[in-house]
Design an enzyme around this catalytic site. Structure first.
Site, mmCIF file in Angstrom:
data_model
loop_
_atom_site.group_PDB
_atom_site.id
_atom_site.type_symbol
_atom_site.label_atom_id
_atom_site.label_comp_id
_atom_site.label_asym_id
_atom_site.label_seq_id
_atom_site.Cartn_x
_atom_site.Cartn_y
_atom_site.Cartn_z
ATOM 1 N N ILE A 283 0.826 -1.208 0.000
ATOM 2 C CA ILE A 283 0.000 0.000 0.000
ATOM 3 C C ILE A 283 0.859 1.257 0.000
ATOM 4 O O ILE A 283 1.652 1.466 0.912
ATOM 5 C CB ILE A 283 -0.917 -0.011 1.243
ATOM 6 C CG1 ILE A 283 -1.833 -1.227 1.187
ATOM 7 C CG2 ILE A 283 -1.709 1.270 1.317
ATOM 8 C CD1 ILE A 283 -2.614 -1.448 2.450
ATOM 9 N N ASP A 327 -4.710 38.146 -26.010
ATOM 10 C CA ASP A 327 -5.002 39.523 -26.381
ATOM 11 C C ASP A 327 -3.703 40.187 -26.778
ATOM 12 O O ASP A 327 -2.634 39.768 -26.341
ATOM 13 C CB ASP A 327 -5.500 40.295 -25.154
ATOM 14 C CG ASP A 327 -6.996 40.207 -24.999
ATOM 15 O OD1 ASP A 327 -7.661 39.886 -25.978
ATOM 16 O OD2 ASP A 327 -7.458 40.482 -23.886
ATOM 17 N N ASP A 709 10.590 6.571 3.024
ATOM 18 C CA ASP A 709 10.219 6.815 1.627
ATOM 19 C C ASP A 709 9.658 8.215 1.402
ATOM 20 O O ASP A 709 9.838 8.802 0.340
ATOM 21 C CB ASP A 709 9.164 5.797 1.169
ATOM 22 C CG ASP A 709 9.786 4.696 0.326
ATOM 23 O OD1 ASP A 709 11.027 4.592 0.352
ATOM 24 O OD2 ASP A 709 9.043 3.974 -0.351
HETATM 25 N N1 LIG Z 1 -12.363 53.669 -24.918
HETATM 26 C C1 LIG Z 1 -12.505 53.595 -26.237
HETATM 27 N N2 LIG Z 1 -13.268 54.470 -26.876
HETATM 28 C C2 LIG Z 1 -13.431 54.392 -28.213
HETATM 29 N N3 LIG Z 1 -12.870 53.472 -28.973
HETATM 30 C C3 LIG Z 1 -12.085 52.564 -28.402
HETATM 31 C C4 LIG Z 1 -11.851 52.567 -26.992
HETATM 32 N N4 LIG Z 1 -11.044 51.547 -26.694
HETATM 33 C C5 LIG Z 1 -10.783 50.925 -27.841
HETATM 34 N N5 LIG Z 1 -11.404 51.533 -28.880
HETATM 35 C C6 LIG Z 1 -11.385 51.126 -30.271
HETATM 36 O O1 LIG Z 1 -11.993 49.855 -30.384
HETATM 37 C C7 LIG Z 1 -11.064 48.908 -30.912
HETATM 38 C C8 LIG Z 1 -11.265 47.566 -30.222
HETATM 39 O O2 LIG Z 1 -10.999 47.670 -28.859
HETATM 40 P P1 LIG Z 1 -10.973 46.391 -27.914
HETATM 41 O O3 LIG Z 1 -10.878 46.872 -26.526
HETATM 42 O O4 LIG Z 1 -12.066 45.469 -28.317
HETATM 43 O O5 LIG Z 1 -9.644 45.646 -28.309
HETATM 44 P P2 LIG Z 1 -8.166 46.117 -28.043
HETATM 45 O O6 LIG Z 1 -8.060 46.554 -26.648
HETATM 46 O O7 LIG Z 1 -7.766 47.068 -29.105
HETATM 47 O O8 LIG Z 1 -7.302 44.844 -28.294
HETATM 48 P P3 LIG Z 1 -7.154 43.540 -27.383
HETATM 49 O O9 LIG Z 1 -8.358 42.744 -27.692
HETATM 50 O O10 LIG Z 1 -5.908 42.938 -27.905
HETATM 51 O O11 LIG Z 1 -7.040 43.948 -25.953
HETATM 52 C C9 LIG Z 1 -9.698 49.515 -30.672
HETATM 53 O O12 LIG Z 1 -8.787 49.122 -31.636
HETATM 54 C C10 LIG Z 1 -9.964 50.995 -30.763
HETATM 55 O O13 LIG Z 1 -9.907 51.441 -32.108
HETATM 56 CA CA LIG Z 2 -9.402 44.459 -25.166
#
Ligand SMILES: Nc1ncnc2c1ncn2[C@@H]1O[C@H](COP(=O)(O)OP(=O)(O)OP(=O)(O)O)[C@@H](O)[C@H]1O
Ligand SMILES: [Ca+2]
Length: 864
Positions: A283, A327, A709
């Site tokens: 065991i 991401d 052991d």
């Molecule tokens: N606070 C914001 N206000 C307006 N537009 C935004 C804002 N944040 C991001 N965006 C626009 O939306 C797009 C997508 O944003 P999202 O947060 O979905 O992904 P990300 O942060 O760019 O990338 P990841 O997914 O790799 O984190 C961005 O590329 C940007 O152009």
């Molecule tokens: Ca994002």
């Protein structure tokens, strides 16, 4: 009768809870926190330490041992019985300590991830641990937050809250601030209230905290679920299963041995002693505890390396991860955004080169501050890095976002979401209702029909659109992130989604977000370790590709797909191309699930990162869902099985390597324990078959199994990883920990130890049975102590380095000391049923004990 909160107007609620839109003062908040207590649910009472101790005896193997003790007692071997019982108790204590420790370590891991809440206190927005929320606090809510107290809304923009944990209703509820004139309104209909445990799935809101802790609605119906309970991992369940089967086999063999002995004319009691010795030899008592200890050590190591594992399960599966979907923003890049160049009035200028006296420049600067939810104060930067970069931009023009927002009060807004990829706010500028929109350029431009120039507003011409798109492309090729800005005058003080059309284009701002320094190396490690790294981002395709190329995720010939192209693909097509797609850009959260599932269908184990509220389903679908500790929403942290405290891709790779290391160590530990036990079984079986006297007493085997052991076994569990782990392919998920190779090694190495043990036994048998048992026991014990070095890895000890694992040296020294103590101390002699031995007999033990390890090491030297 006093009115309910939802029946009262906002003014009334403010005075009822003695607060205002500026929030409580710091002093008042501290006073109230003391008065109302911390905002937390009481934990369910956990199993007491005593009950944990008792549950250690529910194990079938332990029951067999208890039976063995009883049999020993009946056969007149009282000391044996006592020793067995003492050892069982020691084992139970070890098990209890280990369970309680695992519980504590899970608790402290949980404490590391307490949710935060955003509040306004003394007029300043700040982040505090949710446990410090108190009545009258002004609570700020946005998509992705978990509501951490009951509160009455005073502001709500497109606010939707999922309250399924409270009401059972799975659809999110639209919230508003309007008074409800209805007595006994059910919780689900109190739409001007938010309740603790609700998930904000969309929009933004502000609310006055009305109840905290156990006084909240969720507190009234539930104490906190005992999440700290350690669930068994697949490996532990496998081992449980294995020990169960093993127990039956052992019982079978014991009966067989008993009958054989009986037939050979031994007394019933002697036959029983044989069977007992065998049971004890076979065991692996310490196995389960040691596996748990090694897993727990693994989680602690990962926590030190910034990866918080929420259950032991994931430690194991981490080692088999073969695809990481990550991401871009903040995980592969630094997330320290800085505005670079601005395109306005058909011209490119540097970020500090705008002319605030030009109308378009002026409006663009206003839009940066107003169409923005982030704030910077002397000691906190709160909000999205993209938006914080815009706040920093204002500073270059001696402006402050809070002053701007005071001057131009926000009347309405359409919050950002990662499907629309834009946001809008409405305020009065120059006497007119003015809407500012910012978002992804490609999405924004589709909604623009005109452009603002120094000479006024003009309809878009195809050339202008082309120039904007070209500029966007140029920025993107440099790996820059681009935001577009637009505006529109509006005729009333409220916005709806239908208003995000017919916009007037203002300009573009490019933001730099360089890759993290560690990213490239981590990607290279992944590739070497047979793990496919994939970038999934909301950002623009060209930006994404440029960054992916810099860090090595994108290689010549790979495919880059955007969300639309993915939508256009059939499942069959996707399967076929899957392995060549290294970047997905402009994706919406729903795409992530499709990507995870496609890889899983190809038999891969997928790790997936996510930060937004809509990422939760993908995090759950992935085998390892990974949330961001710094920028991640509470909802995503809830759904994840691992949280990165530094949001760093390199940390994921490190955790996977630790996972592989933990698995390899557990496998080696099992190999060690089982080959040792196997050697014991072989000796007893051999003696039975040839009608020789029993080679060991139960005390001997128990001493070896539970004392000498355990030490090398734990030491093997502490073995550090070598770079070799990178060269292995990911382990297949279905692979049994007792694969053929392991079984073969257990077999021949166990047999080798048995051979030398039996040689010692025969040498002793020339003189007396007592001496034979003593020599056999001591040789077996020593051989297994030495064997600890063999099981540290697959290579020869010279390659591993004798001194690279100091625990294994320590384990050997302690074990060796204890063995000698038993052999040489006359008081211990009788308790452990050993006879006096001469110096030359001691020499024989040392030599025979060392032989198996010598041979195993020689075999390894010549193997390659
Ligand atoms: N606070 C914001 N206000 C307006 N537009 C935004 C804002 N944040 C991001 N965006 C626009 O939306 C797009 C997508 O944003 P999202 O947060 O979905 O992904 P990300 O942060 O760019 O990338 P990841 O997914 O790799 O984190 C961005 O590329 C940007 O152009
Ligand atoms: Ca994002």
């Amino acid at each position: 009768m006093e009115k309910k909160v939802y029946e009262q107007g906002i003014e009334e609620v403010c005075s009822r809870y003695r607060t205002s839109h500026l929030g409580l003062s710091e002093e008042e908040a501290i006073k109230r926190l003391e008065q109302y207590g911390p905002n937390q649910l009481l934990e369910e009472k956990e199993e007491s330490v005593f009950m944990v101790f008792i549950s250690q005896f529910k194990d079938l193997l332990v029951l067999i041992l208890i039976a063995a003790a009883v049999i020993s007692m009946l056969s007149g071997h009282l000391e044996s019985a006592i020793v067995i019982l003492v050892v069982i108790s020691l084992n139970a204590i070890l098990g209890t300590v280990q369970t309680v420790k695992a519980r504590q370590s899970l608790k402290s891991l949980k404490a590391l991830s307490t949710p935060q809440a955003k509040v306004i206190r003394g007029g300043i927005k700040q982040e505090i641990p949710s446990t410090e929320l108190t009545i009258g606090d002004i609570l700020l809510l946005e998509a992705g937050d978990v509501v951490s107290a009951d509160a009455r809304l005073i502001e709500a923009y497109s606010l939707q809250v999922n309250e399924s944990s409270l009401t059972g209703e799975s659809v999110s509820v639209d919230k508003s601030t309007a008074m409800i004139e209805k007595q006994d309104c059910p919780l689900g209909d109190q739409i001007n209230m938010v309740f603790s445990s609700g998930l904000v799935t969309y929009g933004r809101g502000t609310a006055i905290v009305t109840n905290v802790g156990m006084e909240t609605e969720i507190g009234k119906i539930a104490t906190m679920m005992n999440e700290t309970e350690a669930r068994k991992t697949p490996l532990q369940r496998n081992l449980d299963n294995f020990s169960k089967k093993l127990s039956f086999v052992i019982i079978g063999i014991c009966i067989f041995v008993y009958i054989l002995n009986d037939l050979q004319g031994a007394t019933t009691l002697d036959a029983m002693m044989f069977a007992v010795a065998l049971a004890v030899a076979a065991i692996p008592e310490a196995l389960a505890s040691i596996v748990t200890i090694v897993l727990a050590i693994g989680t602690q190591k990962m926590a030190k390396e910034n990866a918080i594992i929420k259950n032991l399960n994931s430690v194991e599966s981490l080692g088999s991860v073969s695809v990481i979907c990550s991401d871009k923003t903040g995980t592969l890049t630094q997330n320290k955004m800085i505005a670079q160049q601005v395109y306005v009035n058909h011209h490119l200028v540097d970020a500090d080169g705008l002319n605030p006296h030009q109308e378009a420049d002026h409006l663009l600067i206003l839009a940066c501050g107003l169409c923005n939810d982030s704030t910077t104060t002397a000691d906190q930067r709160i909000g999205d890095p993209t938006e914080l970069a815009l706040v920093d931009l204002l500073e270059k023009y001696q402006m402050d976002e809070l002053d701007l927002r005071q001057e131009y009060t926000r009347l309405s807004e359409l919050p950002f979401d990662s499907d629309r990829k834009m946001m809008s706010t409405l305020q009065v500028v120059g006497g007119e209702y003015t809407m500012f929109v910012k978002g992804a350029t490609d999405e924004l431009i589709k909604r623009c029909t005109s452009v603002l120039t120094p000479d006024g507003i003009f309809d878009f011409t195809p050339e202008q659109i082309e120039k904007i798109e070209q500029t966007n492309q140029q920025f993107a090729e440099q790996g820059l992130r681009v935001l577009g800005f637009a505006m529109k005058t509006h005729d009333d003080s409220a916005l709806t989604l239908e208003d995000e059309y017919d916009l007037t284009f203002l300009g573009l701002i490019s933001l730099m977000d360089p890759p993290r320094v560690e990213s490239a190396e981590a990607v290279a490690d992944c590739l070497q370790a047979g793990i496919k790294p994939i970038m999934i981002t909301g950002d623009h395709k060209v930006t994404a590709k440029s960054i992916a190329k810099q860090i090595g995720i994108y290689q010549e010939g790979d495919l880059v797909l955007d969300g639309n192209e993915l939508d256009a693909m059939s499942d069959a097509e996707l399967h076929e191309k899957l392995e060549h797609i290294s970047v997905y850009a402009r994706v919406a959260p729903a795409h992530k699930i499709r990507i995870v599932q496609a890889w899983q269908e190809l038999g891969h184990l997928v790790a997936m990162t996510g930060d937004g509220v809509n990422d939760a389903p993908a995090l759950k679908a992935a085998d390892i869902g990974i949330a961001m500790g710094i920028t991640g929403t509470e909802v995503s942290k809830d759904a994840a099985s691992m949280i990165l405290t530094d949001d760093n891709f390199a940390t994921i790779v490190k955790a996977i390597m630790t996972g592989r290391n933990v698995y390899a160590n557990i496998k080696n530990t099992i190999k060690y324990l089982l080959s040792g036990n196997f050697s014991g079984i072989l000796c007893v079986l051999f003696a039975t078959l040839f009608a020789l006297p029993v080679p060991f007493y139960s005390v001997h085997l128990l001493f070896i199994n539970l004392v000498t052991d355990s030490l090398p076994a734990i030491a093997i569990g502490m073995e550090k990883s070598t770079r070799n782990l990178l060269q292995d392919k990911p382990r297949h998920q279905k692979e049994s920990i007792l694969d053929k190779d392991t079984m073969i090694q257990i077999g021949w190495q166990g047999a080798l130890i048995a051979v030398f043990t039996m040689i010692a036994y025969f040498i002793g048998l020339q003189e007396s049975h007592g001496l034979a048992a003593t020599l056999a026991f001591a040789t077996l014990c020593l051989a297994r102590l030495f064997h600890g070095f063999n099981c540290r890895g697959r290579e020869s000890i010279f390659k591993l380095g004798l001194f690279t694992n100091k625990y294994s040296i320590g384990a050997f020294v302690i074990g060796f000391g204890l063995l000698n103590l038993i052999l040489l101390n006359s008081a211990l002699n009788s308790l452990f049923m050993v006879t006096d031995i001469t110096l030359s007999q001691l020499g024989i033990i040392y030599i025979l004990g060392f032989m198996p390890t010598l041979m195993i090491q020689i075999v390894r030297l010549f193997k390659r």
